[in-house]
Scaffold this active site. Structure first.
Site, PDB file in Angstrom:
ATOM      1  N   LYS A   1       0.789  -1.129  -0.180  1.00  0.00           N
ATOM      2  CA  LYS A   1       0.045   0.017  -0.034  1.00  0.00           C
ATOM      3  C   LYS A   1       0.594   1.349  -0.420  1.00  0.00           C
ATOM      4  O   LYS A   1       0.144   2.256  -0.410  1.00  0.00           O
ATOM      5  CB  LYS A   1      -1.395   0.059   0.907  1.00  0.00           C
ATOM      6  CG  LYS A   1      -2.313  -0.858   0.909  1.00  0.00           C
ATOM      7  CD  LYS A   1      -2.885  -1.252   2.320  1.00  0.00           C
ATOM      8  CE  LYS A   1      -4.229  -2.189   1.383  1.00  0.00           C
ATOM      9  NZ  LYS A   1      -3.552  -3.759   1.422  1.00  0.00           N
TER      10      LYS A   1
HETATM   11  C1  LIG Z   1      -4.105  -4.350   1.061  1.00  0.00           C
HETATM   12  C2  LIG Z   1      -3.070  -5.950   1.136  1.00  0.00           C
HETATM   13  C3  LIG Z   1      -3.433  -7.148   0.073  1.00  0.00           C
HETATM   14  C4  LIG Z   1      -4.683  -7.044  -0.980  1.00  0.00           C
HETATM   15  O1  LIG Z   1      -4.934  -5.980  -1.680  1.00  0.00           O
HETATM   16  P1  LIG Z   1      -6.090  -5.506  -2.452  1.00  0.00           P
HETATM   17  O2  LIG Z   1      -5.753  -4.107  -3.889  1.00  0.00           O
HETATM   18  O3  LIG Z   1      -6.847  -5.175  -1.899  1.00  0.00           O
HETATM   19  O4  LIG Z   1      -6.643  -6.395  -3.188  1.00  0.00           O
HETATM   20  C5  LIG Z   1      -2.758  -8.046  -0.428  1.00  0.00           C
HETATM   21  N1  LIG Z   1      -1.157  -8.003   0.587  1.00  0.00           N
HETATM   22  C6  LIG Z   1      -1.153  -6.841   1.560  1.00  0.00           C
HETATM   23  C7  LIG Z   1      -0.473  -7.599   2.350  1.00  0.00           C
HETATM   24  C8  LIG Z   1      -2.221  -6.383   1.631  1.00  0.00           C
HETATM   25  O5  LIG Z   1      -2.018  -4.589   2.673  1.00  0.00           O
END
Ligand SMILES: *Cc1c(COP(=O)(O)O)cnc(C)c1O
Length: 495
Positions: free
Chosen positions: A112
């Site tokens: 993120k």
């Molecule tokens: C947010 C997140 C995901 C999922 O990603 P999306 O874009 O919501 O599909 C997968 N792994 C981690 C570690 C995350 O923080």
């Protein structure tokens, strides 16, 4: 480039889409078309570094941002003071035909960061471009990862502030420590006496409360959101698909123009959707493999064409994918419906009123030509962490391990030998206790710091500084509030 709402109306600029977040009709903003990147252009990207690749891809969508503006924002977001690898999103080889795209080298050790390091700068400029002189005040409810990534992204970005609510007893010790030790003069962290739903519902109510908005306006601020449906979070993610492809070409793993697959651990469908956008722009992508944990609503959707939330919610060892409503899927549905906003509005109403909708066989088959959905439970996930370490001496976090397992199943089922990139979304040290337990087969003590140290000793994979430092950082945020007093708590923080 204009932006439309997935539910029909609206025609706004990129900066307006980023500033508004959600369209007024409740839909998500989508670009009017997908700019095309030719093979020749992709060849040129191969000779550039991550930041230059980012400027090129971002500019295609962010028409009302100038190149010098985008360059400055990209430099601020992806500098070496922020990412502990100069490649930002380095590509590693597991074996012939299998690669890992590491998206966890940012300040909070999860993917993120790639979006949330850049978004605050895009938001600040969007405010300027649209004559918004008030401070843009971000409110976030978090079940763990997003909150810290938003705090780090907005920390000390002029003209913004960021307030995060987390459920008092609903996040891990590390996640809590990460948040309450955040520095900066514009960051605020508040513990809600309730669960994640209470925090999320509370934030939604604040956004829609005329009275609360008025009080915020009186302080010279305006509310905004940083959640994953904002186009400003999607577009930075398109970059790393192009970047990974360029790195594959540079390393000789594929020839320019050859297809590759991406296998993506998925929750809200934001990450993998960015891969789909890259494909629509001309990146040679064969299959996008959508990997879910036991909350496998998307696996069922790709198999049956029916999206149904009538199911049990499971807590898993890959908590960032514990999701039943994948909000970014709406953007794929929009393309599947030939951009018929009325149809999307109908499906979303059915989802809200009846908990499900069906896209029909033709659209399911159309999606199946691009996407493959499968899932892994916790047992599969633990086995995958152990197997990858034994076979490749590479340490997966639990989210990435879900993708690793699904890729094995995909290859068994299809015999597809297209080179495949596993998109790795978190550092194993963010989930050290579960990763350690997966390797040793024993339940850990639960103390995340000693689990991290033991993991480092056992594997030789270095522990990131951010985790080590966390132990020493002073706690800066102590405010708690009742779930029906979140507005007052925000105003007290901002006073
Ligand atoms: C947010 C997140 C995901 C999922 O990603 P999306 O874009 O919501 O599909 C997968 N792994 C981690 C570690 C995350 O923080």
């Amino acid at each position: 480039m204009s932006f439309f709402s997935t539910r029909g109306g609206c025609c706004v600029t990129a900066s307006q889409a980023i500033l508004q977040g959600l369209a007024p009709d409740g839909g998500l903003f989508v670009p009017a078309m997908f700019p095309q990147v030719s093979g020749e252009k992709i060849g040129k990207l191969c000779g550039l570094g991550y930041q230059e690749r980012a400027v090129y891809v971002l500019k295609l969508f962010l028409e009302d941002y100038s190149i010098p503006e985008i360059e400055a924002d990209v430099a601020a977001a992806y500098g070496e003071d922020r990412f502990n690898d100069p490649a930002v999103a380095p590509l590693k080889k597991l074996d012939d035909g299998t690669y890992v795209l590491e998206l966890f080298h940012g300040p909070t050790l999860a993917f993120k960061d790639i979006a949330l390091q850049l978004l605050p700068h895009l938001v600040r400029r969007a405010a300027e471009k649209n004559g918004e002189t008030r401070e843009v005040s971000i409110l976030v409810a978090t079940s763990g990862d997003t909150g810290k990534a938003a705090l780090e992204g907005f920390r000390d970005v002029a003209g913004t502030s960021c307030t995060v609510f987390y459920p008092l007893d609903g996040v891990s010790d590390i996640q809590k420590l990460q948040m309450v030790t955040t520095g900066g003069n514009n960051t605020h962290v508040i513990a809600v006496k309730g669960n994640f739903d209470d925090a999320q519902t509370g934030v939604k109510e604040l956004f829609s409360s005329a009275e609360f908005n008025e009080k915020i306006h009186q302080t010279g601020r305006v509310l905004s959101s940083a959640n994953s449906i904002n186009f400003g979070r999607l577009v930075p993610q398109v970059v790393y698909y192009f970047s990974a492809y360029a790195d594959l070409v540079n390393s000789g793993a594929v020839r320019a123009g050859d297809p590759v697959n991406f296998c993506v651990p998925t929750g809200n469908f934001g990450n993998i959707l960015a891969g789909y956008y890259a494909r629509n722009m001309g990146l040679p992508v064969n299959k996008l493999i959508c990997a879910s944990n036991r909350n496998n609503v998307l696996t069922d959707f790709f198999h049956q064409g029916i999206y149904s939330t009538h199911r049990t919610f499971f807590k898993t060892i890959s908590p960032s994918m514990d999701i039943l409503v994948s909000s970014n899927l709406e953007r794929l549905l929009y393309e599947s419906a030939d951009r018929d906003g009325g149809l999307i509005a109908t499906w979303m109403r059915q989802l809200k009123e009846c908990g499900s909708f069906s896209v029909g066989d033709q659209r399911r088959e159309w999606m199946g030509s691009v996407f493959w959905g499968d899932c892994a439970d916790d047992k599969d996930t633990r086995a995958e962490i152990r197997n990858r370490f034994d076979q490749n001496h590479y340490l997966f976090d639990p989210h990435t391990a879900v993708a690793g397992h699904v890729l094995r199943e995909y290859r068994k089922a299809t015999n597809d030998r297209t080179p495949t990139v596993i998109v790795s979304t978190a550092s194993p040290y963010k989930f050290a206790a579960d990763v350690l337990a997966s390797l040793t087969g024993e339940a850990g003590t639960g103390d995340p710091f000693s689990a991290g140290e033991e993991l480092e000793k056992l594997t030789g994979v270095p522990m990131p500084e951010q985790v080590r430092r966390l132990r020493e950082l002073p706690v800066r945020h102590r405010r708690e509030c009742e779930k029906n007093a979140m507005g007052e708590a925000v105003l007290a923080e901002l006073a």
